[in-house]
Design a protein around this motif. Structure first.
Motif, PDB file in Angstrom:
ATOM      1  N   LEU A   1       0.841  -1.293   0.003  1.00 46.43           N
ATOM      2  CA  LEU A   1      -0.028  -0.097   0.045  1.00 46.43           C
ATOM      3  C   LEU A   1       0.806   1.332   0.156  1.00 46.43           C
ATOM      4  O   LEU A   1       0.415   2.345   0.065  1.00 46.43           O
ATOM      5  N   LYS A   2       1.930   1.092   0.109  1.00 48.03           N
ATOM      6  CA  LYS A   2       2.975   2.196   0.102  1.00 48.03           C
ATOM      7  C   LYS A   2       2.864   3.309  -0.965  1.00 48.03           C
ATOM      8  O   LYS A   2       3.035   4.627  -0.621  1.00 48.03           O
ATOM      9  N   LEU A   3       2.620   2.671  -2.030  1.00 50.24           N
ATOM     10  CA  LEU A   3       2.696   3.746  -3.386  1.00 50.24           C
ATOM     11  C   LEU A   3       1.094   4.140  -3.555  1.00 50.24           C
ATOM     12  O   LEU A   3       0.302   3.285  -4.121  1.00 50.24           O
ATOM     13  N   PRO A   4       0.617   5.397  -3.283  1.00 47.96           N
ATOM     14  CA  PRO A   4      -0.544   5.724  -3.757  1.00 47.96           C
ATOM     15  C   PRO A   4      -1.041   6.227  -5.162  1.00 47.96           C
ATOM     16  O   PRO A   4       0.152   6.201  -5.800  1.00 47.96           O
ATOM     17  N   GLY A   5      -2.241   5.956  -5.568  1.00 47.80           N
ATOM     18  CA  GLY A   5      -2.183   6.196  -6.925  1.00 47.80           C
ATOM     19  C   GLY A   5      -2.027   4.960  -8.020  1.00 47.80           C
ATOM     20  O   GLY A   5      -2.402   5.251  -9.139  1.00 47.80           O
ATOM     21  N   LEU A   6      -1.775   3.854  -7.438  1.00 50.86           N
ATOM     22  CA  LEU A   6      -1.792   2.650  -8.383  1.00 50.86           C
ATOM     23  C   LEU A   6      -3.036   2.091  -8.899  1.00 50.86           C
ATOM     24  O   LEU A   6      -3.888   2.173  -7.937  1.00 50.86           O
ATOM     25  N   ALA A   7      -3.043   1.617  -9.920  1.00 50.54           N
ATOM     26  CA  ALA A   7      -4.433   1.009 -10.603  1.00 50.54           C
ATOM     27  C   ALA A   7      -4.090  -0.305 -11.313  1.00 50.54           C
ATOM     28  O   ALA A   7      -3.119  -0.352 -12.070  1.00 50.54           O
TER      29      ALA A   7
ATOM     30  N   TYR B   1     -18.722  -6.717 -14.957  1.00 51.60           N
ATOM     31  CA  TYR B   1     -17.987  -5.628 -15.002  1.00 51.60           C
ATOM     32  C   TYR B   1     -16.621  -5.838 -14.725  1.00 51.60           C
ATOM     33  O   TYR B   1     -16.224  -6.705 -14.012  1.00 51.60           O
ATOM     34  N   SER B   2     -15.833  -4.791 -15.004  1.00 48.29           N
ATOM     35  CA  SER B   2     -14.507  -4.877 -14.522  1.00 48.29           C
ATOM     36  C   SER B   2     -14.162  -3.220 -14.102  1.00 48.29           C
ATOM     37  O   SER B   2     -14.750  -2.383 -14.636  1.00 48.29           O
ATOM     38  N   ILE B   3     -13.251  -3.181 -13.188  1.00 48.40           N
ATOM     39  CA  ILE B   3     -12.830  -1.750 -12.289  1.00 48.40           C
ATOM     40  C   ILE B   3     -11.454  -1.903 -12.047  1.00 48.40           C
ATOM     41  O   ILE B   3     -10.883  -2.967 -11.718  1.00 48.40           O
ATOM     42  N   GLU B   4     -10.729  -0.809 -12.304  1.00 47.22           N
ATOM     43  CA  GLU B   4      -9.504  -0.464 -11.954  1.00 47.22           C
ATOM     44  C   GLU B   4      -9.440  -0.262 -10.294  1.00 47.22           C
ATOM     45  O   GLU B   4     -10.076   0.551  -9.651  1.00 47.22           O
ATOM     46  N   LEU B   5      -8.721  -1.210  -9.458  1.00 56.10           N
ATOM     47  CA  LEU B   5      -8.450  -1.033  -8.209  1.00 56.10           C
ATOM     48  C   LEU B   5      -6.862  -1.036  -7.593  1.00 56.10           C
ATOM     49  O   LEU B   5      -6.124  -1.281  -8.471  1.00 56.10           O
ATOM     50  N   HIS B   6      -6.625  -0.575  -6.490  1.00 51.81           N
ATOM     51  CA  HIS B   6      -5.143  -0.477  -6.120  1.00 51.81           C
ATOM     52  C   HIS B   6      -4.916  -1.761  -5.820  1.00 51.81           C
ATOM     53  O   HIS B   6      -5.600  -2.614  -5.336  1.00 51.81           O
ATOM     54  N   PRO B   7      -3.568  -2.146  -6.275  1.00 56.95           N
ATOM     55  CA  PRO B   7      -3.345  -3.640  -6.213  1.00 56.95           C
ATOM     56  C   PRO B   7      -2.864  -3.934  -4.502  1.00 56.95           C
ATOM     57  O   PRO B   7      -2.759  -5.290  -4.583  1.00 56.95           O
ATOM     58  N   GLY B   8      -2.794  -2.918  -4.033  1.00 54.97           N
ATOM     59  CA  GLY B   8      -2.396  -3.346  -2.310  1.00 54.97           C
ATOM     60  C   GLY B   8      -3.834  -3.443  -1.535  1.00 54.97           C
ATOM     61  O   GLY B   8      -3.560  -3.914  -0.467  1.00 54.97           O
ATOM     62  N   TRP B   9      -4.833  -3.272  -2.165  1.00 51.05           N
ATOM     63  CA  TRP B   9      -6.068  -3.898  -1.362  1.00 51.05           C
ATOM     64  C   TRP B   9      -6.578  -5.207  -1.488  1.00 51.05           C
ATOM     65  O   TRP B   9      -6.249  -5.949  -2.459  1.00 51.05           O
ATOM     66  N   LEU B  10      -7.065  -5.494  -0.174  1.00 49.19           N
ATOM     67  CA  LEU B  10      -7.665  -6.945  -0.174  1.00 49.19           C
ATOM     68  C   LEU B  10      -9.176  -6.669  -0.420  1.00 49.19           C
ATOM     69  O   LEU B  10      -9.756  -5.762  -0.019  1.00 49.19           O
ATOM     70  N   VAL B  11      -9.233  -7.642  -1.417  1.00 49.62           N
ATOM     71  CA  VAL B  11     -10.600  -7.353  -1.881  1.00 49.62           C
ATOM     72  C   VAL B  11     -11.638  -8.379  -1.564  1.00 49.62           C
ATOM     73  O   VAL B  11     -11.282  -9.834  -1.880  1.00 49.62           O
ATOM     74  N   LYS B  12     -12.644  -8.355  -0.828  1.00 53.99           N
ATOM     75  CA  LYS B  12     -13.876  -9.523  -0.652  1.00 53.99           C
ATOM     76  C   LYS B  12     -14.924  -9.478  -1.411  1.00 53.99           C
ATOM     77  O   LYS B  12     -15.673  -8.368  -1.435  1.00 53.99           O
ATOM     78  N   GLU B  13     -15.024 -10.392  -2.186  1.00 55.89           N
ATOM     79  CA  GLU B  13     -16.281 -10.549  -3.096  1.00 55.89           C
ATOM     80  C   GLU B  13     -17.254 -11.431  -2.531  1.00 55.89           C
ATOM     81  O   GLU B  13     -17.090 -12.469  -2.264  1.00 55.89           O
ATOM     82  N   THR B  14     -18.654 -10.797  -2.512  1.00 57.67           N
ATOM     83  CA  THR B  14     -19.703 -11.516  -1.975  1.00 57.67           C
ATOM     84  C   THR B  14     -20.807 -11.762  -2.871  1.00 57.67           C
ATOM     85  O   THR B  14     -21.140 -10.642  -3.514  1.00 57.67           O
ATOM     86  N   TYR B  15     -21.280 -12.939  -3.326  1.00 59.15           N
ATOM     87  CA  TYR B  15     -22.500 -12.938  -4.215  1.00 59.15           C
ATOM     88  C   TYR B  15     -23.659 -13.808  -3.505  1.00 59.15           C
ATOM     89  O   TYR B  15     -23.308 -14.975  -2.917  1.00 59.15           O
TER      90      TYR B  15
END
Length: 208
Positions: A50-56, A66-80
């Protein structure tokens, strides 16, 4: 236990479902106690620090189109939710599960055609949601004249000030889904994160 409003939602005839689309989305987006009847949880681990802000990086939910650009340092929880067909993604600080950077809720559209009446209802619902709290709002973007190449039919972005805390929210209509995005920001009206989140939303695309 699922709230009664959800039972009411799913029992309604399909022909009138679009008229309550905004209400259903608000119930999901703004309720932290929402329960999923039959949920599938998918964890997408971070790909960077997470050290570098602004990455996607381009992120592809497993259960949405759909697809979306997100910061690569984020943990993503997907619930369906297999009953209501909601897909929810939460972008979280991997070192602090209480820090949520961004939320996206999506629901399959009833048809690929654009309905201006439904779009107006959805936008009004967003304004009313904040207006009932008697807080300031600022429309950042409102257009139904978007290039059709990425499958986005309309986008609406709103910035709200609630007790000196900024909230950025956006509604996106695609040819397959309706999306709601929500970001809790700091209390600085010139928050430099706003352009970053807006760029993520502007680059949402549909996919097969």
């Amino acid at each position: 236990m699922i709230k009664n409003r959800h039972f009411t939602l799913i029992k309604l005839p399909k022909s009138i479902f679009p008229n309550i689309l905004a209400v259903g989305l608000f119930c999901i987006l703004f309720s932290s106690t929402t329960a999923f009847a039959q949920k599938r949880l998918i964890i997408h681990p971070p790909q960077a620090e997470l050290k570098l802000p602004g990455l996607a990086r381009r992120f592809y939910p497993v259960t949405a189109k759909y697809s979306i650009e997100l910061h690569p340092g984020w943990l993503v929880k997907e619930t369906y939710d297999s009953v209501f067909h909601w897909t929810s993604i939460r972008c979280i600080n991997p070192k602090d599960s209480d820090e949520i950077f961004l939320k996206v809720e999506s629901l399959p559209s009833e048809s690929s055609s654009f309905d201006t009446a439904i779009w107006t209802e959805l936008k009004n619902g967003l304004r009313d949601q904040y207006g009932k709290q008697e807080i300031g709002t600022l429309v950042l973007f409102d257009s139904t004249y978007l290039p059709p190449s990425n499958g986005i039919l309309a986008r609406y972005e709103l910035l709200a000030n609630n007790n000196n805390r900024l909230t950025y929210t956006a509604s996106i209509i695609t040819n397959t889904e309706t999306l709601m995005v929500s970001v809790q920001l700091g209390n600085d009206a010139t928050n430099d994160r706003i352009p970053y989140y807006r760029s993520l939303v502007a680059n949402i695309q549909t996919r097969q």
